[in-house]
Design a protein around this motif. Structure first.
Motif, PDB file in Angstrom:
ATOM      1  N   UNK A   1       1.033  -7.982   2.099  1.00  0.00           N
ATOM      2  CA  UNK A   1       1.407  -8.993   1.121  1.00  0.00           C
ATOM      3  C   UNK A   1       2.873  -9.370   1.264  1.00  0.00           C
ATOM      4  N   UNK A   2       3.699  -8.389   1.571  1.00  0.00           N
ATOM      5  CA  UNK A   2       5.127  -8.676   1.708  1.00  0.00           C
ATOM      6  C   UNK A   2       5.384  -9.556   2.930  1.00  0.00           C
ATOM      7  N   UNK A   3       4.810  -9.159   4.084  1.00  0.00           N
ATOM      8  CA  UNK A   3       5.118  -9.828   5.343  1.00  0.00           C
ATOM      9  C   UNK A   3       4.372 -11.139   5.530  1.00  0.00           C
ATOM     10  N   UNK A   4       3.213 -11.294   4.901  1.00  0.00           N
ATOM     11  CA  UNK A   4       2.424 -12.495   5.115  1.00  0.00           C
ATOM     12  C   UNK A   4       2.271 -13.352   3.867  1.00  0.00           C
ATOM     13  N   UNK A   5       2.555 -12.765   2.722  1.00  0.00           N
ATOM     14  CA  UNK A   5       2.361 -13.513   1.490  1.00  0.00           C
ATOM     15  C   UNK A   5       3.653 -13.951   0.830  1.00  0.00           C
ATOM     16  N   UNK A   6       4.634 -13.043   0.758  1.00  0.00           N
ATOM     17  CA  UNK A   6       5.857 -13.335   0.017  1.00  0.00           C
ATOM     18  C   UNK A   6       6.896 -14.077   0.855  1.00  0.00           C
TER      19      UNK A   6
END
Length: 344
Positions: A173-178
């Motif tokens: 989520x951090x690397x691809x979403x945020x």
């Protein structure tokens, strides 16, 4: 080779598996990695790993690779996540069979929050009933049940943590979403729909796992442990940390959950995301009391340092010649490399 210090890591070219392998190598373990393409694994993986050719989907390959090992890290997923629902359980069966053939090697599994109904379990401990709502969550429950049934002949260690971030985590989520890897930071997407989300900085998590494996006599034949990591009580703490690290406030946009819900009936990515939406709506914290009883204080990198290292690895920031100063840069400039691990 001393069996008690030999670990087979399945998924050693991935984010979690690779990080566990590094932690073990750093503590003097002999680490063996199973790879379909050994040449590629040597090129992208860790130099100190003994790479052997094989496929985690083939039981004979896993059994052969596990010979002489006292630990098998199950950090692997089906190639490109294809047929995930059909292959995950046969893969853990192969790992259990290999652990049994190795004389009772301990299986290590990174656990997820998806095993639980987060609307009913704001704090998750080893005794919390597993009442998964999503399809993948139910499969994860079945996977852990197989490990529990195999004990004590095959001991198991499950360390459960929140969403991963950190160097080497390419699918998260951090690397691809945020934020967007390899590009200047111009905005942040916030998936939180409220406060109370758990995050795990991968180097801290894998350091904890390595410490646990060095105290095998203190571990029960079947252990479920919680890794608290960083608990974002407000739902904005990571966003605030990103701003501090880059030295300016970035525009923040909400993740389009409504669109995922609308498109979920058509399957694919929207359906997968919509199924885990409750994790971002309800608080979920991990009770790490038993873990800290075993290894002492949980490893905790200061949040700003963890965010900085993550962004540098992703190619969103680079370190300049001035100590402690940062500037926006490209992935090539940062010299970063990452391997993926999905949080599902």
């Amino acid at each position: 080779m001393e069996a008690t210090r030999t670990a087979l890591v399945l998924g050693a070219t991935g984010g979690v598996g690779g990080s566990i392998a590094r932690a073990l190598v750093g503590r003097g373990w002999h680490v063996r990695g199973l790879a379909r393409d050994v040449t590629a694994a040597r090129r992208k993986g860790i130099a100190q790993i003994e790479w052997v050719a094989g496929d985690a989907l083939k039981r004979a390959d896993v059994i052969s690779a596990a010979h002489g090992a006292s630990v098998i890290v199950h950090g692997v997923n089906p190639p490109k996540y294809k047929n995930w629902d059909k292959l995950v359980l046969p893969m853990i069966d192969n790992t259990i069979a290999a652990a049994r053939a190795a004389g009772g090697a301990r299986v290590v599994l990174p656990g997820t929050i998806y095993n639980y109904d987060v609307a009913k379990t704001p704090v998750i401990s080893a005794d919390t009933p597993q009442q998964a709502k999503s399809r993948k969550g139910k499969i994860r429950v079945a996977l852990e049940q197989r490990l529990e049934q195999a004990a004590p002949d095959v001991p198991a260690l499950i360390v459960r943590a929140g969403d991963f971030f950190g160097p080497g985590v390419g699918s998260s989520w951090f690397a691809q979403g945020m934020v967007t890897p390899g590009k200047p930071l111009t905005r942040i997407i916030n998936p939180a729909r409220g406060g109370g989300h758990s995050w795990a900085y991968l180097p801290d998590l894998t350091e904890a796992i390595a410490r646990l494996l060095e105290a095998p006599d203190r571990l029960q034949p079947f252990e479920r442990l919680g890794f608290e990591g960083f608990y974002d009580e407000s739902g904005t703490a990571l966003i605030d940390a990103i701003g501090r690290v880059v030295g300016r406030k970035l525009p923040v946009y909400r993740f389009p959950w409504w669109l995922m819900t609308l498109m979920a009936p058509f399957g694919g990515f929207p359906r997968e995301v919509a199924e885990i939406a409750p994790v971002w709506r309800y608080p979920g914290r991990f009770d790490n009391g038993r873990l800290e009883k075993l290894i002492g204080s949980e490893p905790r990198t200061p949040l700003d340092d963890a965010i900085r290292d993550s962004l540098i690895d992703m190619g969103c920031l680079k370190a300049t010649s001035m100590p402690g100063s940062l500037m926006i840069g490209s992935r090539e400039e940062a010299g970063a490399s990452s391997s993926g691990h999905a949080t599902t």
